[in-house]
Scaffold this active site. Sequence first.
Site, short mmCIF file in Angstrom:
data_model
loop_
_atom_site.label_atom_id
_atom_site.label_comp_id
_atom_site.label_asym_id
_atom_site.label_seq_id
_atom_site.Cartn_x
_atom_site.Cartn_y
_atom_site.Cartn_z
N CYS A 143 44.70 16.65 49.10
CA CYS A 143 43.91 15.67 49.84
C CYS A 143 42.43 16.02 49.79
O CYS A 143 41.78 15.79 48.78
CB CYS A 143 44.44 15.50 51.26
SG CYS A 143 43.89 13.95 52.03
N HIS B 103 50.17 14.43 50.40
CA HIS B 103 50.43 15.64 51.19
C HIS B 103 51.83 16.21 50.91
O HIS B 103 52.78 15.95 51.65
CB HIS B 103 50.30 15.33 52.69
CG HIS B 103 48.89 15.21 53.14
ND1 HIS B 103 48.16 16.26 53.65
CD2 HIS B 103 48.05 14.14 53.13
CE1 HIS B 103 46.94 15.85 53.95
NE2 HIS B 103 46.84 14.57 53.65
N GLU C 42 52.73 19.24 51.34
CA GLU C 42 53.05 20.34 52.26
C GLU C 42 53.95 19.89 53.41
O GLU C 42 54.59 20.72 54.07
CB GLU C 42 51.77 20.97 52.81
CG GLU C 42 51.12 20.25 53.98
CD GLU C 42 50.39 18.96 53.61
OE1 GLU C 42 49.91 18.25 54.52
OE2 GLU C 42 50.27 18.68 52.40
#
Length: 256
Positions: free
Chosen positions: A117, A224, A226
Amino acid sequence: MSMVYIFNKPWVGVILCQQQLGPHPGLTVQQKYLDAIVAAGAVPVPLVHQLGADEQSLDAMLARLDGILLTGSYSNMEPHHYGETGEEAHTDKGRDRLSLRLIAAAQTMKMPLFGICRGFQEMVVASGGSLHRRLHETGLFAEHRENKELPLEQQYAPAHSITPVAGGVLARLAGDAELNVNSLHMQGAKSTGPGVQVEATAPDGLVEAISLVNHPFALGVQWHPEWQSRENPLSRALFDGFVAACHDYAGQRSRG
Protein backbone atom coordinates in the site's frame (compact mmCIF):
# COMPACT_ATOMS: atom_id res chain seq x y z
CA MET A 1 17.98 -24.68 20.85
CA SER A 2 15.39 -21.92 20.57
CA MET A 3 18.07 -19.21 20.24
CA VAL A 4 19.83 -21.20 17.51
CA TYR A 5 16.52 -21.51 15.70
CA ILE A 6 15.93 -17.75 15.92
CA PHE A 7 19.36 -16.89 14.57
CA ASN A 8 18.84 -19.22 11.62
CA LYS A 9 15.83 -17.17 10.56
CA PRO A 10 16.22 -14.14 8.30
CA TRP A 11 15.83 -10.73 9.89
CA VAL A 12 13.37 -8.40 8.17
CA GLY A 13 13.47 -4.67 8.87
CA VAL A 14 9.95 -3.27 9.27
CA ILE A 15 9.43 0.47 8.86
CA LEU A 16 7.46 2.28 11.55
CA CYS A 17 4.95 5.15 11.34
CA GLN A 18 4.71 8.39 13.29
CA GLN A 19 1.61 8.46 15.47
CA GLN A 20 0.44 10.54 18.40
CA LEU A 21 0.00 8.43 21.54
CA GLY A 22 -1.86 10.66 23.96
CA PRO A 23 0.35 13.67 24.66
CA HIS A 24 3.46 11.96 23.26
CA PRO A 25 4.61 11.30 19.67
CA GLY A 26 5.30 7.64 19.03
CA LEU A 27 6.46 5.22 16.37
CA THR A 28 4.14 2.29 15.71
CA VAL A 29 3.44 -0.66 13.43
CA GLN A 30 0.22 -2.62 13.17
CA GLN A 31 0.58 -6.13 14.55
CA LYS A 32 -0.83 -7.78 11.43
CA TYR A 33 2.41 -6.98 9.55
CA LEU A 34 4.55 -8.51 12.30
CA ASP A 35 2.28 -11.56 12.46
CA ALA A 36 2.61 -12.09 8.70
CA ILE A 37 6.42 -11.92 8.84
CA VAL A 38 6.64 -14.27 11.82
CA ALA A 39 4.19 -16.73 10.27
CA ALA A 40 6.27 -16.86 7.09
CA GLY A 41 9.37 -17.78 9.11
CA ALA A 42 11.29 -14.54 9.65
CA VAL A 43 12.12 -12.23 12.56
CA PRO A 44 10.74 -8.66 12.31
CA VAL A 45 13.10 -5.85 13.36
CA PRO A 46 11.67 -2.33 13.85
CA LEU A 47 13.26 0.46 11.80
CA VAL A 48 12.95 3.78 13.61
CA HIS A 49 12.76 7.09 11.75
CA GLN A 50 15.97 8.33 13.35
CA LEU A 51 17.88 5.96 11.06
CA GLY A 52 16.87 8.13 8.11
CA ALA A 53 18.91 11.03 9.52
CA ASP A 54 21.94 8.98 10.58
CA GLU A 55 23.71 7.44 7.62
CA GLN A 56 26.26 5.56 9.72
CA SER A 57 23.61 3.95 11.92
CA LEU A 58 21.46 3.10 8.90
CA ASP A 59 24.40 1.40 7.19
CA ALA A 60 25.12 -0.59 10.36
CA MET A 61 21.51 -1.74 10.57
CA LEU A 62 21.33 -2.67 6.90
CA ALA A 63 24.46 -4.80 7.28
CA ARG A 64 22.53 -6.98 9.74
CA LEU A 65 19.24 -7.27 7.82
CA ASP A 66 18.14 -9.80 5.21
CA GLY A 67 15.09 -7.93 3.88
CA ILE A 68 12.93 -4.83 4.23
CA LEU A 69 9.14 -4.56 4.60
CA LEU A 70 7.49 -1.21 3.83
CA THR A 71 4.08 -1.39 5.45
CA GLY A 72 0.82 0.36 4.71
CA SER A 73 -0.03 3.46 6.70
CA TYR A 74 -2.75 6.02 7.34
CA SER A 75 -0.30 8.71 6.22
CA ASN A 76 0.47 9.92 2.69
CA MET A 77 3.79 10.86 1.12
CA GLU A 78 4.50 14.56 0.86
CA PRO A 79 3.69 15.55 -2.74
CA HIS A 80 6.97 17.38 -3.37
CA HIS A 81 8.64 13.96 -3.58
CA TYR A 82 6.88 13.37 -6.89
CA GLY A 83 6.93 16.89 -8.29
CA GLU A 84 3.64 18.32 -7.02
CA THR A 85 3.01 21.39 -4.92
CA GLY A 86 0.60 22.11 -2.10
CA GLU A 87 -0.09 20.46 1.22
CA GLU A 88 -1.21 16.89 1.84
CA ALA A 89 -3.17 15.68 4.83
CA HIS A 90 -1.74 13.08 7.21
CA THR A 91 1.91 13.16 6.17
CA ASP A 92 4.89 11.53 7.86
CA LYS A 93 8.17 13.29 6.99
CA GLY A 94 10.31 10.90 8.99
CA ARG A 95 8.87 7.89 7.23
CA ASP A 96 9.28 9.52 3.81
CA ARG A 97 12.95 10.21 4.46
CA LEU A 98 13.67 6.72 5.79
CA SER A 99 11.66 4.80 3.20
CA LEU A 100 13.34 6.54 0.27
CA ARG A 101 16.76 5.74 1.73
CA LEU A 102 15.77 2.15 2.40
CA ILE A 103 14.59 1.66 -1.18
CA ALA A 104 17.80 3.16 -2.56
CA ALA A 105 19.87 0.90 -0.30
CA ALA A 106 17.85 -2.19 -1.22
CA GLN A 107 18.45 -1.45 -4.90
CA THR A 108 22.18 -1.04 -4.38
CA MET A 109 22.57 -4.04 -2.09
CA LYS A 110 20.06 -6.23 -3.97
CA MET A 111 18.36 -6.83 -0.62
CA PRO A 112 14.80 -8.28 -0.79
CA LEU A 113 12.16 -5.55 -0.57
CA PHE A 114 8.40 -5.88 -0.16
CA GLY A 115 6.16 -2.80 -0.24
CA ILE A 116 2.49 -2.82 0.76
CA CYS A 117 0.00 0.00 0.00
CA ARG A 118 1.95 3.09 1.14
CA GLY A 119 5.07 0.98 0.71
CA PHE A 120 4.06 0.29 -2.90
CA GLN A 121 3.53 4.02 -3.43
CA GLU A 122 6.94 4.76 -1.91
CA MET A 123 8.53 2.37 -4.39
CA VAL A 124 6.67 4.09 -7.25
CA VAL A 125 7.90 7.52 -6.17
CA ALA A 126 11.46 6.40 -5.36
CA SER A 127 11.74 5.03 -8.90
CA GLY A 128 10.75 8.31 -10.54
CA GLY A 129 6.99 7.78 -10.77
CA SER A 130 4.09 9.87 -9.47
CA LEU A 131 0.80 9.42 -7.61
CA HIS A 132 -2.85 10.28 -8.02
CA ARG A 133 -3.56 12.07 -4.75
CA ARG A 134 -7.34 11.48 -4.91
CA LEU A 135 -8.26 8.56 -7.14
CA HIS A 136 -11.97 9.10 -6.54
CA GLU A 137 -11.77 12.68 -7.86
CA THR A 138 -10.14 11.82 -11.19
CA GLY A 139 -13.21 10.27 -12.82
CA LEU A 140 -10.88 7.62 -14.26
CA PHE A 141 -11.18 4.77 -11.79
CA ALA A 142 -13.60 2.67 -9.81
CA GLU A 143 -13.87 3.24 -6.06
CA HIS A 144 -10.75 1.90 -4.35
CA ARG A 145 -11.45 3.16 -0.82
CA GLU A 146 -12.87 0.92 1.87
CA ASN A 147 -16.15 1.62 3.65
CA LYS A 148 -14.89 2.35 7.17
CA GLU A 149 -18.36 1.83 8.63
CA LEU A 150 -18.20 -1.89 7.83
CA PRO A 151 -16.56 -4.51 10.07
CA LEU A 152 -12.88 -5.14 9.34
CA GLU A 153 -13.65 -8.54 7.81
CA GLN A 154 -15.75 -6.79 5.17
CA GLN A 155 -13.34 -3.90 4.67
CA TYR A 156 -10.59 -6.41 3.87
CA ALA A 157 -12.77 -8.69 1.76
CA PRO A 158 -11.94 -9.08 -1.96
CA ALA A 159 -12.98 -5.93 -3.81
CA HIS A 160 -11.81 -6.40 -7.40
CA SER A 161 -9.67 -8.60 -9.60
CA ILE A 162 -6.13 -8.09 -10.85
CA THR A 163 -4.39 -9.56 -13.87
CA PRO A 164 -0.73 -10.50 -13.27
CA VAL A 165 1.70 -9.90 -16.12
CA ALA A 166 2.90 -13.23 -17.54
CA GLY A 167 6.50 -13.98 -16.65
CA GLY A 168 6.68 -11.37 -13.91
CA VAL A 169 7.60 -11.72 -10.25
CA LEU A 170 3.96 -11.83 -9.16
CA ALA A 171 3.06 -14.42 -11.78
CA ARG A 172 5.97 -16.62 -10.72
CA LEU A 173 4.71 -16.52 -7.13
CA ALA A 174 0.97 -16.82 -7.70
CA GLY A 175 0.38 -17.71 -11.35
CA ASP A 176 -0.81 -15.51 -14.19
CA ALA A 177 -4.53 -16.26 -13.83
CA GLU A 178 -6.90 -13.54 -12.66
CA LEU A 179 -6.80 -13.01 -8.89
CA ASN A 180 -9.03 -11.20 -6.40
CA VAL A 181 -7.63 -8.65 -3.94
CA ASN A 182 -8.90 -6.23 -1.32
CA SER A 183 -8.80 -2.45 -1.79
CA LEU A 184 -8.30 0.11 0.98
CA HIS A 185 -6.55 3.11 -0.53
CA MET A 186 -7.26 6.65 -1.68
CA GLN A 187 -4.07 7.28 -3.62
CA GLY A 188 -2.55 5.25 -6.43
CA ALA A 189 0.12 5.12 -9.10
CA LYS A 190 -0.20 7.86 -11.72
CA SER A 191 2.99 6.99 -13.57
CA THR A 192 5.91 4.63 -13.12
CA GLY A 193 9.53 5.54 -13.66
CA PRO A 194 12.39 3.81 -15.46
CA GLY A 195 13.54 0.60 -13.91
CA VAL A 196 10.01 -0.39 -12.90
CA GLN A 197 8.11 -3.38 -14.24
CA VAL A 198 4.33 -3.29 -13.96
CA GLU A 199 3.32 -6.62 -12.45
CA ALA A 200 -0.49 -6.36 -12.35
CA THR A 201 -3.37 -4.02 -13.11
CA ALA A 202 -6.97 -3.72 -11.95
CA PRO A 203 -9.91 -3.89 -14.41
CA ASP A 204 -10.04 -0.06 -14.46
CA GLY A 205 -6.40 0.11 -15.55
CA LEU A 206 -4.90 1.17 -12.22
CA VAL A 207 -1.46 -0.30 -11.57
CA GLU A 208 -1.77 -2.71 -8.63
CA ALA A 209 1.71 -4.22 -8.43
CA ILE A 210 5.24 -3.36 -9.55
CA SER A 211 8.73 -4.80 -9.31
CA LEU A 212 12.16 -3.22 -9.66
CA VAL A 213 14.08 -4.60 -12.63
CA ASN A 214 17.55 -6.10 -12.21
CA HIS A 215 16.70 -7.06 -8.65
CA PRO A 216 16.24 -10.59 -7.24
CA PHE A 217 13.11 -9.64 -5.27
CA ALA A 218 11.71 -6.11 -5.03
CA LEU A 219 7.91 -6.27 -5.19
CA GLY A 220 5.27 -3.69 -4.32
CA VAL A 221 1.52 -4.31 -4.13
CA GLN A 222 -1.27 -1.80 -3.67
CA TRP A 223 -3.56 -4.16 -1.73
CA HIS A 224 -3.14 -5.60 1.78
CA PRO A 225 -1.87 -9.20 1.79
CA GLU A 226 -0.90 -8.96 5.49
CA TRP A 227 -4.56 -9.30 6.49
CA GLN A 228 -5.03 -12.95 7.59
CA SER A 229 -1.99 -13.74 5.49
CA ARG A 230 -1.96 -17.51 6.02
CA GLU A 231 -5.62 -17.96 5.11
CA ASN A 232 -5.39 -16.40 1.65
CA PRO A 233 -3.38 -18.38 -0.95
CA LEU A 234 -2.17 -15.24 -2.74
CA SER A 235 -1.10 -13.56 0.50
CA ARG A 236 0.64 -16.70 1.68
CA ALA A 237 2.51 -16.99 -1.62
CA LEU A 238 3.69 -13.37 -1.41
CA PHE A 239 5.03 -13.56 2.14
CA ASP A 240 6.53 -17.01 1.61
CA GLY A 241 8.22 -15.80 -1.57
CA PHE A 242 9.57 -12.71 0.18
CA VAL A 243 10.94 -14.65 3.16
CA ALA A 244 12.45 -17.27 0.82
CA ALA A 245 14.29 -14.43 -0.95
CA CYS A 246 15.44 -13.18 2.47
CA HIS A 247 16.78 -16.66 3.23
CA ASP A 248 18.73 -16.63 -0.04
CA TYR A 249 20.10 -13.16 0.70
CA ALA A 250 21.14 -14.23 4.22
CA GLY A 251 23.01 -17.21 2.79
CA GLN A 252 24.83 -15.07 0.26
CA ARG A 253 25.67 -12.51 2.95
CA SER A 254 27.12 -15.16 5.28
CA ARG A 255 29.24 -16.61 2.46
CA GLY A 256 30.39 -13.13 1.40
